[in-house]
Design a protein around this motif. Structure first.
Motif, PDB file in Angstrom:
ATOM      1  N   ASN A   1       0.810  -1.225   0.000  1.00 22.59           N
ATOM      2  CA  ASN A   1       0.000   0.000   0.000  1.00 22.59           C
ATOM      3  C   ASN A   1       0.841   1.271   0.000  1.00 22.59           C
ATOM      4  OD1 ASN A   1      -2.494  -1.454   0.136  1.00 22.59           O
ATOM      5  ND2 ASN A   1      -2.115  -1.792   2.316  1.00 22.59           N
ATOM      6  N   GLY A   2       2.148   1.121  -0.105  1.00 27.15           N
ATOM      7  CA  GLY A   2       3.033   2.280  -0.103  1.00 27.15           C
ATOM      8  C   GLY A   2       3.471   2.706   1.285  1.00 27.15           C
ATOM      9  N   TYR A   3       3.122   1.909   2.305  1.00 25.31           N
ATOM     10  CA  TYR A   3       3.535   2.244   3.672  1.00 25.31           C
ATOM     11  C   TYR A   3       5.022   1.968   3.843  1.00 25.31           C
ATOM     12  CZ  TYR A   3       4.125   1.815   8.740  1.00 25.31           C
ATOM     13  OH  TYR A   3       4.580   1.938  10.037  1.00 25.31           O
ATOM     14  N   LEU A   4       5.765   2.994   4.283  1.00 25.79           N
ATOM     15  CA  LEU A   4       7.208   2.885   4.479  1.00 25.79           C
ATOM     16  C   LEU A   4       7.484   2.893   5.986  1.00 25.79           C
ATOM     17  CD1 LEU A   4       9.872   4.906   2.465  1.00 25.79           C
ATOM     18  CD2 LEU A   4      10.217   4.212   4.825  1.00 25.79           C
ATOM     19  N   PRO A   5       7.651   1.724   6.597  1.00 21.19           N
ATOM     20  CA  PRO A   5       7.806   1.666   8.054  1.00 21.19           C
ATOM     21  C   PRO A   5       9.160   2.150   8.546  1.00 21.19           C
ATOM     22  CG  PRO A   5       8.023  -0.525   7.121  1.00 21.19           C
ATOM     23  CD  PRO A   5       7.646   0.377   5.991  1.00 21.19           C
ATOM     24  N   THR A   6      10.222   1.739   7.831  1.00 16.84           N
ATOM     25  CA  THR A   6      11.583   2.003   8.295  1.00 16.84           C
ATOM     26  C   THR A   6      12.392   2.614   7.161  1.00 16.84           C
ATOM     27  OG1 THR A   6      11.403   0.063   9.723  1.00 16.84           O
ATOM     28  CG2 THR A   6      13.605   0.989   9.392  1.00 16.84           C
ATOM     29  N   HIS A   7      12.744   3.870   7.308  1.00 17.03           N
ATOM     30  CA  HIS A   7      13.481   4.575   6.261  1.00 17.03           C
ATOM     31  C   HIS A   7      14.974   4.582   6.604  1.00 17.03           C
ATOM     32  CE1 HIS A   7      13.946   7.042   2.801  1.00 17.03           C
ATOM     33  NE2 HIS A   7      12.673   7.470   2.761  1.00 17.03           N
ATOM     34  N   ASN A   8      15.755   5.160   5.700  1.00 14.25           N
ATOM     35  CA  ASN A   8      17.169   5.372   6.015  1.00 14.25           C
ATOM     36  C   ASN A   8      17.276   6.308   7.220  1.00 14.25           C
ATOM     37  OD1 ASN A   8      17.357   5.489   2.546  1.00 14.25           O
ATOM     38  ND2 ASN A   8      18.312   3.847   3.708  1.00 14.25           N
ATOM     39  N   ARG A   9      18.352   6.160   7.975  1.00  7.30           N
ATOM     40  CA  ARG A   9      18.475   6.914   9.225  1.00  7.30           C
ATOM     41  C   ARG A   9      18.413   8.426   8.991  1.00  7.30           C
ATOM     42  NH1 ARG A   9      22.399   2.692  10.083  1.00  7.30           N
ATOM     43  NH2 ARG A   9      21.627   1.218  11.647  1.00  7.30           N
ATOM     44  N   LYS A  10      18.967   8.902   7.876  1.00 10.75           N
ATOM     45  CA  LYS A  10      18.984  10.342   7.643  1.00 10.75           C
ATOM     46  C   LYS A  10      17.587  10.905   7.380  1.00 10.75           C
ATOM     47  CE  LYS A  10      20.082   9.984   2.673  1.00 10.75           C
ATOM     48  NZ  LYS A  10      21.034  10.420   1.614  1.00 10.75           N
ATOM     49  N   PHE A  11      16.653  10.021   7.016  1.00 10.33           N
ATOM     50  CA  PHE A  11      15.272  10.447   6.806  1.00 10.33           C
ATOM     51  C   PHE A  11      14.349   9.989   7.939  1.00 10.33           C
ATOM     52  CE2 PHE A  11      16.767  10.029   2.281  1.00 10.33           C
ATOM     53  CZ  PHE A  11      16.833  11.389   2.028  1.00 10.33           C
ATOM     54  N   SER A  12      14.925   9.590   9.064  1.00  5.89           N
ATOM     55  CA  SER A  12      14.128   9.062  10.173  1.00  5.89           C
ATOM     56  C   SER A  12      14.352   9.868  11.446  1.00  5.89           C
ATOM     57  CB  SER A  12      14.479   7.590  10.416  1.00  5.89           C
ATOM     58  OG  SER A  12      14.276   6.821   9.249  1.00  5.89           O
ATOM     59  N   GLN A  13      14.419  11.189  11.299  1.00  8.65           N
ATOM     60  CA  GLN A  13      14.624  12.057  12.459  1.00  8.65           C
ATOM     61  C   GLN A  13      13.332  12.168  13.268  1.00  8.65           C
ATOM     62  OE1 GLN A  13      17.707  13.252  13.043  1.00  8.65           O
ATOM     63  NE2 GLN A  13      18.336  12.167  11.190  1.00  8.65           N
ATOM     64  N   PRO A  14      13.444  12.409  14.580  1.00  9.93           N
ATOM     65  CA  PRO A  14      12.223  12.653  15.378  1.00  9.93           C
ATOM     66  C   PRO A  14      11.534  13.922  14.906  1.00  9.93           C
ATOM     67  CG  PRO A  14      14.125  12.188  16.790  1.00  9.93           C
ATOM     68  CD  PRO A  14      14.662  12.397  15.410  1.00  9.93           C
ATOM     69  N   GLN A  15      10.225  13.882  14.859  1.00  6.73           N
ATOM     70  CA  GLN A  15       9.477  15.048  14.385  1.00  6.73           C
ATOM     71  C   GLN A  15       9.584  16.216  15.366  1.00  6.73           C
ATOM     72  OE1 GLN A  15       5.455  14.670  13.086  1.00  6.73           O
ATOM     73  NE2 GLN A  15       5.977  13.398  11.318  1.00  6.73           N
ATOM     74  N   GLY A  16       9.582  17.438  14.793  1.00 11.52           N
ATOM     75  CA  GLY A  16       9.572  18.654  15.586  1.00 11.52           C
ATOM     76  C   GLY A  16       8.267  19.403  15.390  1.00 11.52           C
ATOM     77  N   SER A  17       8.304  20.701  15.658  1.00 18.18           N
ATOM     78  CA  SER A  17       7.085  21.508  15.565  1.00 18.18           C
ATOM     79  C   SER A  17       6.844  22.062  14.164  1.00 18.18           C
ATOM     80  CB  SER A  17       7.153  22.672  16.555  1.00 18.18           C
ATOM     81  OG  SER A  17       8.294  23.482  16.293  1.00 18.18           O
ATOM     82  N   ASP A  18       7.852  21.989  13.291  1.00 22.19           N
ATOM     83  CA  ASP A  18       7.734  22.543  11.940  1.00 22.19           C
ATOM     84  C   ASP A  18       7.364  21.439  10.955  1.00 22.19           C
ATOM     85  OD1 ASP A  18       7.871  23.882   9.580  1.00 22.19           O
ATOM     86  OD2 ASP A  18      10.011  24.338   9.666  1.00 22.19           O
ATOM     87  N   PRO A  19       6.135  21.440  10.422  1.00 23.33           N
ATOM     88  CA  PRO A  19       5.721  20.374   9.501  1.00 23.33           C
ATOM     89  C   PRO A  19       6.521  20.362   8.208  1.00 23.33           C
ATOM     90  CG  PRO A  19       4.059  22.097   9.602  1.00 23.33           C
ATOM     91  CD  PRO A  19       5.035  22.382  10.691  1.00 23.33           C
ATOM     92  N   VAL A  20       7.030  21.525   7.778  1.00 26.83           N
ATOM     93  CA  VAL A  20       7.839  21.576   6.549  1.00 26.83           C
ATOM     94  C   VAL A  20       9.150  20.819   6.761  1.00 26.83           C
ATOM     95  CG1 VAL A  20       9.027  23.094   4.927  1.00 26.83           C
ATOM     96  CG2 VAL A  20       6.796  23.764   5.852  1.00 26.83           C
ATOM     97  N   TRP A  21       9.782  21.068   7.888  1.00 33.91           N
ATOM     98  CA  TRP A  21      11.019  20.345   8.215  1.00 33.91           C
ATOM     99  C   TRP A  21      10.725  18.861   8.403  1.00 33.91           C
ATOM    100  CZ3 TRP A  21      13.068  17.282  12.052  1.00 33.91           C
ATOM    101  CH2 TRP A  21      14.459  17.122  12.056  1.00 33.91           C
ATOM    102  N   ASN A  22       9.608  18.551   9.040  1.00 28.19           N
ATOM    103  CA  ASN A  22       9.228  17.155   9.255  1.00 28.19           C
ATOM    104  C   ASN A  22       9.040  16.430   7.923  1.00 28.19           C
ATOM    105  OD1 ASN A  22       9.202  17.734  11.976  1.00 28.19           O
ATOM    106  ND2 ASN A  22       6.976  17.923  12.107  1.00 28.19           N
ATOM    107  N   THR A  23       8.431  17.122   6.952  1.00 29.46           N
ATOM    108  CA  THR A  23       8.177  16.500   5.650  1.00 29.46           C
ATOM    109  C   THR A  23       9.462  16.041   4.987  1.00 29.46           C
ATOM    110  OG1 THR A  23       6.179  17.842   5.356  1.00 29.46           O
ATOM    111  CG2 THR A  23       7.166  16.893   3.371  1.00 29.46           C
ATOM    112  N   ALA A  24      10.521  16.830   5.130  1.00 30.12           N
ATOM    113  CA  ALA A  24      11.789  16.513   4.473  1.00 30.12           C
ATOM    114  C   ALA A  24      12.653  15.538   5.265  1.00 30.12           C
ATOM    115  CB  ALA A  24      12.571  17.807   4.227  1.00 30.12           C
ATOM    116  N   ASN A  25      12.556  15.562   6.590  1.00 29.65           N
ATOM    117  CA  ASN A  25      13.501  14.813   7.416  1.00 29.65           C
ATOM    118  C   ASN A  25      12.900  13.663   8.219  1.00 29.65           C
ATOM    119  OD1 ASN A  25      16.097  16.658   7.274  1.00 29.65           O
ATOM    120  ND2 ASN A  25      14.367  18.050   7.570  1.00 29.65           N
TER     121      ASN A  25
END
Length: 453
Positions: free
Chosen positions: A367-391
């Motif tokens: 279904n396109g669900y990506l559970p585990t990404h590369n570490r550089k794209f698996s940062q903990p989410q912050g308050s900025d959704p734009v930054w979250n989208t990229a990281n």
């Protein structure tokens, strides 16, 4: 039959049999065929790149046209609201003009009534004056009666008392009638002035009439302006509606063109895959081999986990995605998320070292669900959704055209081309290579390997 075999057969049928021995000729034909396939592969790759650029550009134009169409729809709605407001103003001013005319008529009636009051007051004044005359005559009669009573002496004493009483009454009546006359005179003066204010003489309107005329002129001015505005707004509404229809038609045309370019893009992708399937070494061959290898390793480890009872098939194929509270963009988890967090990084992270063109390597379910990404794209989410989208791209569902096609591909491999949005209006042309992951004969998903052109 492979493409190289078909090309070889075509050349054998089209070319006369040479006088030289067959073996050298065969090798010469094979060399030509391989060169042709290499050239074909190069052309297909270039076609794919151009197709991806064209498809992306048309998608951008279609999205822009759709936004403009939506903006025009909002403008049309606002203009229509302005038309309705001006129509209401016109109706209200027409009602006001009628009210002013009614006021003018009513004022005329009031003026007539005031004139009647003046006449009545004058009648009252006349009656009061008559009463005064009668009181004077009564006083004179009472004086004469008093004189006669004094002459009569004791016999006229009673008559004298009556005469005095009559004289006093006459004096009071005279005083009251004079007060009435004075009051009536003042009222007459005031009402006469009011009547003059209300009534308009020929060619010389009163102050009250002037006020009514000013109000009427103001109402008429508002009505005229509202009617002009209504006509202009109606014309603008027609023009904007026509333009909105044209923009909407353009948006639909661009979306249809985008659909056709997607088909063209898929054709170019199929050509790239066909050349790769011929066994000819192309620039994509190392990536295809690496992706197949890592997909086989992940498949083996998942099957071993199911066989050992560590994870059931139901858990591995769980698609009841549970939202992560407070995540933005939305992240989700399933029964196999913690398992993939453990087994996938050792396979995915080394793929980033395959080439400096590699952007990411990650496994997705069907279904396109990506559970585990590369570490550089698996940062903990912050308050900025734009930054979250990229990281913070792990634990997310990517069901766009490229992502869903990669996840549901069951062929040996699928090579797609697309533009990746890097933010700020910058795009990078990418290739998305996906190899299916099948567990105990059931399609689980795929390994996705994305790299730059």
């Amino acid at each position: 039959m492979s493409l190289s075999s078909r090309l070889l057969m075509f050349r054998r049928e089209a070319k006369p049999t040479p006088a030289a021995p067959a073996e050298p000729a065969l090798r010469s034909d094979e060399t030509l065929a391989m060169r042709a396939i290499h050239a074909f592969a190069s052309k297909a790759g270039g076609l794919g790149k151009e197709s991806a650029q064209l498809a992306g550009a048309i998608d951008d134009l279609a999205a822009m046209a759709e936004r403009q169409a939506a903006d025009f729809q909002r403008v049309v709605a606002r203009v229509e609201s302005m038309v309705a407001a001006n129509r209401a103003i016109t109706q209200a001013t027409q009602g006001s003009a009628a009210a002013v005319e009614h006021a003018r008529t009513t004022v005329g009636k009031v003026a007539d009534g005031v004139g009647g009051v003046v006449d009545t007051l004058r009648e009252v004044a006349g009656a009061a004056q008559n009463i005064t005359q009668i009181a004077l005559q009564t006083r004179l009669v009472a004086f004469n009666a008093s004189v006669e009573a004094k002459r009569a002496g004791e016999a006229g004493r009673g008559f004298s008392v009556v005469a005095d009483a009559v004289k006093d009454l006459a004096a009071k009546v005279e005083e009251s009638s004079k007060l009435i006359m004075s009051t009536v005179t003042q009222l007459d003066t005031r009402i006469e002035a009011l009547s003059a204010e209300i009534r308009a003489d020929a060619g010389k309107p009163s102050a009250f009439q002037k006020a009514l005329q000013n109000i009427e002129a103001g109402v008429q001015s508002v009505s005229t302006a509202a009617e002009q505005n209504l006509a202009e707004c109606a014309a603008v509404s027609r023009d904007v509606s026509q333009l909105s229809g044209e923009v909407d038609h353009t948006a639909r045309s661009l979306r249809a063109a985008s659909t056709r370019t997607q088909g063209f893009l898929q054709l170019s992708e199929s050509l790239i895959e066909t050349t790769a399937e011929c066994g000819v070494q192309t620039e994509d061959t190392p990536y295809i081999n690496a992706a197949r290898d890592v997909a086989a390793k992940i498949t083996a480890q998942m099957e071993e986990a199911v066989a050992s009872g560590r994870l059931s098939m139901a858990q591995l194929f769980d698609d009841k995605y549970q939202p992560v509270a407070g995540s933005n963009p939305q992240q989700v988890t399933t029964a196999f998320t913690s398992f993939t967090d453990e087994i996938l990084p050792p396979h995915q992270e080394p793929m980033l070292q395959l080439s400096d063109k590699v952007v990411f390597c990650a496994a997705v379910d069907r279904n396109g669900y990506l559970p585990t990404h590369n570490r550089k794209f698996s940062q903990p989410q912050g308050s900025d959704p734009v930054w979250n989208t990229a990281n913070c791209r792990n634990r997310r569902v990517f069901n766009d055209r490229t992502g869903l096609a990669a996840a549901r591909n069951t062929r040996p491999f699928l090579l797609q081309t697309y533009r990746r949005d890097m933010g700020g209006g910058n795009f990078v042309l990418m290739k998305d290579l996906s190899v299916p992951i099948v567990i105990q004969g059931k399609h689980w998903g795929a390994i996705r390997l994305a790299y730059k052109f």
